[in-house]
Design an enzyme around this catalytic site. Sequence first.
Site, short mmCIF file in Angstrom:
data_model
loop_
_atom_site.label_atom_id
_atom_site.label_comp_id
_atom_site.label_asym_id
_atom_site.label_seq_id
_atom_site.Cartn_x
_atom_site.Cartn_y
_atom_site.Cartn_z
N GLN A 23 9.45 -55.36 -16.52
CA GLN A 23 9.64 -54.73 -17.82
C GLN A 23 8.91 -55.53 -18.90
O GLN A 23 9.21 -56.70 -19.12
CB GLN A 23 11.14 -54.66 -18.16
CG GLN A 23 11.46 -54.26 -19.59
CD GLN A 23 10.91 -52.90 -19.97
OE1 GLN A 23 10.06 -52.80 -20.85
NE2 GLN A 23 11.35 -51.86 -19.28
N ARG A 25 8.82 -54.95 -22.19
CA ARG A 25 9.50 -55.04 -23.48
C ARG A 25 10.64 -56.05 -23.39
O ARG A 25 11.47 -55.99 -22.50
CB ARG A 25 10.04 -53.67 -23.90
CG ARG A 25 10.55 -53.65 -25.33
CD ARG A 25 11.02 -52.27 -25.70
NE ARG A 25 11.39 -52.22 -27.11
CZ ARG A 25 12.03 -51.21 -27.66
NH1 ARG A 25 12.36 -50.17 -26.93
NH2 ARG A 25 12.33 -51.23 -28.94
N SER A 39 23.72 -40.40 -29.69
CA SER A 39 23.07 -39.13 -29.38
C SER A 39 23.36 -38.71 -27.95
O SER A 39 23.57 -37.52 -27.67
CB SER A 39 21.56 -39.27 -29.59
OG SER A 39 20.88 -38.10 -29.18
N LEU A 46 18.99 -36.41 -22.08
CA LEU A 46 18.07 -35.28 -21.94
C LEU A 46 16.90 -35.60 -21.02
O LEU A 46 16.34 -34.70 -20.40
CB LEU A 46 17.53 -34.88 -23.33
CG LEU A 46 18.60 -34.48 -24.35
CD1 LEU A 46 17.95 -34.10 -25.67
CD2 LEU A 46 19.46 -33.33 -23.82
N GLY A 63 12.48 -46.25 -18.50
CA GLY A 63 13.69 -45.77 -19.19
C GLY A 63 14.67 -46.88 -19.52
O GLY A 63 15.88 -46.65 -19.53
N GLU A 64 14.16 -48.07 -19.82
CA GLU A 64 15.04 -49.22 -20.11
C GLU A 64 15.95 -48.94 -21.31
O GLU A 64 17.15 -49.21 -21.25
CB GLU A 64 14.18 -50.46 -20.38
CG GLU A 64 14.99 -51.71 -20.72
CD GLU A 64 15.59 -52.38 -19.51
OE1 GLU A 64 16.57 -53.12 -19.69
OE2 GLU A 64 15.10 -52.17 -18.40
N ARG A 65 15.41 -48.39 -22.39
CA ARG A 65 16.23 -48.11 -23.58
C ARG A 65 17.30 -47.08 -23.26
O ARG A 65 18.45 -47.22 -23.69
CB ARG A 65 15.34 -47.60 -24.72
CG ARG A 65 14.47 -48.67 -25.38
CD ARG A 65 13.59 -48.09 -26.48
NE ARG A 65 14.35 -47.65 -27.63
CZ ARG A 65 14.58 -46.37 -27.97
NH1 ARG A 65 14.08 -45.40 -27.22
NH2 ARG A 65 15.28 -46.05 -29.04
N ARG A 66 16.92 -46.05 -22.52
CA ARG A 66 17.89 -45.00 -22.18
C ARG A 66 19.02 -45.57 -21.32
O ARG A 66 20.19 -45.25 -21.52
CB ARG A 66 17.18 -43.86 -21.45
CG ARG A 66 16.45 -42.90 -22.38
CD ARG A 66 15.52 -41.97 -21.64
NE ARG A 66 14.26 -42.64 -21.32
CZ ARG A 66 13.50 -42.33 -20.28
NH1 ARG A 66 13.88 -41.39 -19.43
NH2 ARG A 66 12.38 -42.97 -20.08
#
Length: 266
Positions: A23, A25, A39, A46, A63-66
């Site tokens: 990763q 980031r 959200s 989503l 999709g680390e943030r998700r």
Amino acid sequence: MFSKDKLKLTRLPVSKILPNPSQPRKIFHEDELRGLAQSIVENGLLQPVTVRRENGQYYLVAGERRLRACKLAGLRDIPVIISDCEPEDSAVLALLENVQRRDLQMFEQANAILSLLREWQITQEEAARRLGMSQSYLANKIRLLKLSPEEQTEIIEHKLTERHARALLRVDDIELRQRILRSVITRGLNVAQTEELISEAFRPKEKSRKVRRTFVAKDIRLFINTIDHAVDAMKTAGIEAQTERKETEEYIECVVRIPKLTRVQV
């Protein structure tokens, strides 16, 4: 990379999804994660995260943030896309996802690219081809890492641009570069002003005053003798030149009179 026919959509417990070791980031802002978590609570996830399976375990690909937001939201399982991509493909996908979405700041991008180069043990040209970048773009990114970690931190904290950082790379002297960086931050200089400040630092310093030669009495006598010799030469040639000299405490005045018409004896 992987093809769409090798992807599988399913659900996995978030506790079984291991982080992506590649990763790129490193910084995730808590307020942004909390907003995304809210959200997800209201609308669901989503866009599924992407994982790869290795030795019976699932490693995050993209999709680390998700994933972090889902954990904050208290979700136990989430939709995932399972890919059979290789570890190095996983590193590329993670980097490209962040670059394309502009989630990475400049130095995170540079470090991620450098890590891929070392892991793959390939040239910058080959890495640029795999990442879909121009070689010059990739090389310029890596050059940013010549700035010290402290300089990188200041640049990010004070929201300077990548063009600011590239301008600073013109300065090899570390102490001078740090002084310029502090001046840029303190004065709030834009890129053009920063480049001008750096150019000023390289221009040779002009002397505050011109060096003047001090004439001594010997020099003055030499000049007066030169005048006398010139008058004598004219007299020898038949020109009735005359000279008068007046001396005061402040100056010496010499007047030479040369007739316009001269009678030549035959």
